[in-house]
Design an enzyme around this catalytic site. Structure first.
Site, PDB file in Angstrom:
ATOM      1  N   VAL A   1       0.804  -1.223   0.000  1.00  0.00           N
ATOM      2  CA  VAL A   1       0.000   0.000   0.000  1.00  0.00           C
ATOM      3  C   VAL A   1       0.842   1.281   0.000  1.00  0.00           C
ATOM      4  O   VAL A   1       0.316   2.363  -0.264  1.00  0.00           O
ATOM      5  CB  VAL A   1      -0.963  -0.004   1.208  1.00  0.00           C
ATOM      6  CG1 VAL A   1      -0.237   0.327   2.501  1.00  0.00           C
ATOM      7  CG2 VAL A   1      -2.145   0.937   0.981  1.00  0.00           C
ATOM      8  N   TYR A   2       2.141   1.189   0.263  1.00  0.00           N
ATOM      9  CA  TYR A   2       2.996   2.382   0.287  1.00  0.00           C
ATOM     10  C   TYR A   2       3.269   2.852  -1.138  1.00  0.00           C
ATOM     11  O   TYR A   2       3.792   2.102  -1.941  1.00  0.00           O
ATOM     12  CB  TYR A   2       4.339   2.088   0.962  1.00  0.00           C
ATOM     13  CG  TYR A   2       4.294   1.680   2.404  1.00  0.00           C
ATOM     14  CD1 TYR A   2       3.157   1.861   3.187  1.00  0.00           C
ATOM     15  CD2 TYR A   2       5.408   1.096   3.018  1.00  0.00           C
ATOM     16  CE1 TYR A   2       3.139   1.472   4.523  1.00  0.00           C
ATOM     17  CE2 TYR A   2       5.396   0.717   4.346  1.00  0.00           C
ATOM     18  CZ  TYR A   2       4.253   0.899   5.095  1.00  0.00           C
ATOM     19  OH  TYR A   2       4.235   0.511   6.412  1.00  0.00           O
ATOM     20  N   SER A   3       2.943   4.075  -1.569  1.00  0.00           N
ATOM     21  CA  SER A   3       2.341   5.150  -0.805  1.00  0.00           C
ATOM     22  C   SER A   3       1.039   5.599  -1.482  1.00  0.00           C
ATOM     23  O   SER A   3       0.958   6.666  -2.074  1.00  0.00           O
ATOM     24  CB  SER A   3       3.329   6.312  -0.710  1.00  0.00           C
ATOM     25  OG  SER A   3       3.854   6.578  -2.036  1.00  0.00           O
TER      26      SER A   3
ATOM     27  N   GLU B   1       4.456   1.923  -4.938  1.00  0.00           N
ATOM     28  CA  GLU B   1       5.577   2.789  -5.309  1.00  0.00           C
ATOM     29  C   GLU B   1       6.856   2.418  -4.551  1.00  0.00           C
ATOM     30  O   GLU B   1       7.949   2.364  -5.122  1.00  0.00           O
ATOM     31  CB  GLU B   1       5.221   4.253  -5.063  1.00  0.00           C
ATOM     32  CG  GLU B   1       4.222   4.842  -6.040  1.00  0.00           C
ATOM     33  CD  GLU B   1       2.770   4.490  -5.737  1.00  0.00           C
ATOM     34  OE1 GLU B   1       1.897   4.758  -6.586  1.00  0.00           O
ATOM     35  OE2 GLU B   1       2.520   3.947  -4.633  1.00  0.00           O
TER      36      GLU B   1
END
Length: 316
Positions: free
Chosen positions: A52-54, A64
């Site tokens: 889930v980052y970012s 990412e």
């Protein structure tokens, strides 16, 4: 440098884990590569990230951070030297947390692709999914381990009761167990881990890697007045939450001990976590190369029992 074992596995890691949430976000690709090069040169090879980052940043979709790490490892040819931890289960567009077996099976392939690798060292459930039985979650992980795509599994943000249940299911069903836990823990946030989670982790030999180890920056000493709330996006939240009598007492004690060791408050705050017997490694991050030395130096800072007692009292 002292290496520590992740749970009951054969994976050894340094006493500090670098938080990869900054990669491709507050640190662009060039800055991210410089940070990763600096870490590797100093002998630190443990990186924590998540699919889930970012996703929260404008124009980002998630992944990412993993993609930056993957491009760096490919460019340096050093995948075998790195310990990569990533996570699955956060909202990646479904509008909810999801740890269903088929979702994990597809999500791991996306992470492997972004990381440009055929295996993940530590694959972690990012959040609890009460709608999916642990039998299904751990069964999905079992298949990934058997396929050689994952070496070890862990969990983040589980309550004590749910962690206990997960370990019980693993033992009963002869499935892989969570070998690590990733809880929030720092001088400002102690009670949940110490009272609820630590006894379970110690009794079961779990590795513990802590997030928000510097209380989102408060323990660096950056936020000391209400005016300091303007220093970052999270500044007002941190000032409102921590800048009180207790917070000022913690900062004053950090300042005093840091002065005695020719160190910084951040180094002392991280060294305090590293000194706790149940902790494997705190997670901390930096967006700029000039901040990296602060983190690296914390791993060699030895606090005395008196230092630790003073910090325990100040943060009680």
């Amino acid at each position: 440098m002292e290496l520590r074992r992740l749970g009951r596995s054969d994976i050894l890691v340094p006493p500090l884990c670098f938080g990869g949430n900054v990669f491709g976000w507050t640190a662009d690709e060039d800055a991210s590569f410089a940070l990763l090069d600096g870490l590797a040169e100093a002998g630190f090879n443990f990186i924590d990230t998540a699919d889930v980052y970012s996703r929260w940043a404008k124009g980002h979709v998630g992944g990412e951070s993993e993609a930056v790490i993957g491009r760096w490892m490919k460019a340096r040819g050093n995948r075998s030297k790195m310990i990569i931890a990533t996570k699955v289960g956060s909202d990646m567009g479904l509008g909810k947390v999801c740890l269903k077996a088929d979702y994990i099976t597809s999500a791991v392939e996306a992470s492997l692709s972004r990381l440009q690798t055929d295996y993940i060292d530590l694959y972690q459930s990012h959040w609890d999914d009460p709608e999916t039985p642990f039998e299904d979650v751990l069964g999905a992980y079992d298949r990934l381990i058997q396929a050689g795509k994952v070496r070890l599994i862990g969990a983040s943000n589980l309550s004590g009761a749910r962690l206990f249940d997960a370990l019980a299911v693993a033992a009963r069903e002869k499935l892989p167990r969570y070998e690590t836990l990733q809880p929030e823990y720092n001088l400002c946030e102690r009670s949940t881990y110490e009272n609820e989670l630590e006894p379970i982790c110690r009794a079961n030999g779990l590795g513990v890697i802590t997030y928000f180890s510097l209380a989102a920056g408060f323990l660096t000493g950056k936020y000391r007045t209400t005016a300091d709330a303007q220093k970052s996006v999270r500044g007002k939240t941190l000032v409102d939450k921590y800048l009180n009598e207790r917070g000022e007492r913690i900062l004053a004690t950090l300042d005093d001990i840091a002065g005695a060791h020719a160190a910084t408050p951040a180094q002392v705050a991280l060294a305090w976590i590293m000194a706790r017997p149940s902790i494997t490694a705190p997670i901390a991050s930096a967006s700029r190369i000039e901040q990296l030395g602060d983190l690296i130096a914390s791993a060699s800072l030895e606090l005395s029992s008196q230092d630790i007692a003073r910090l325990n009292t100040a943060s009680a």
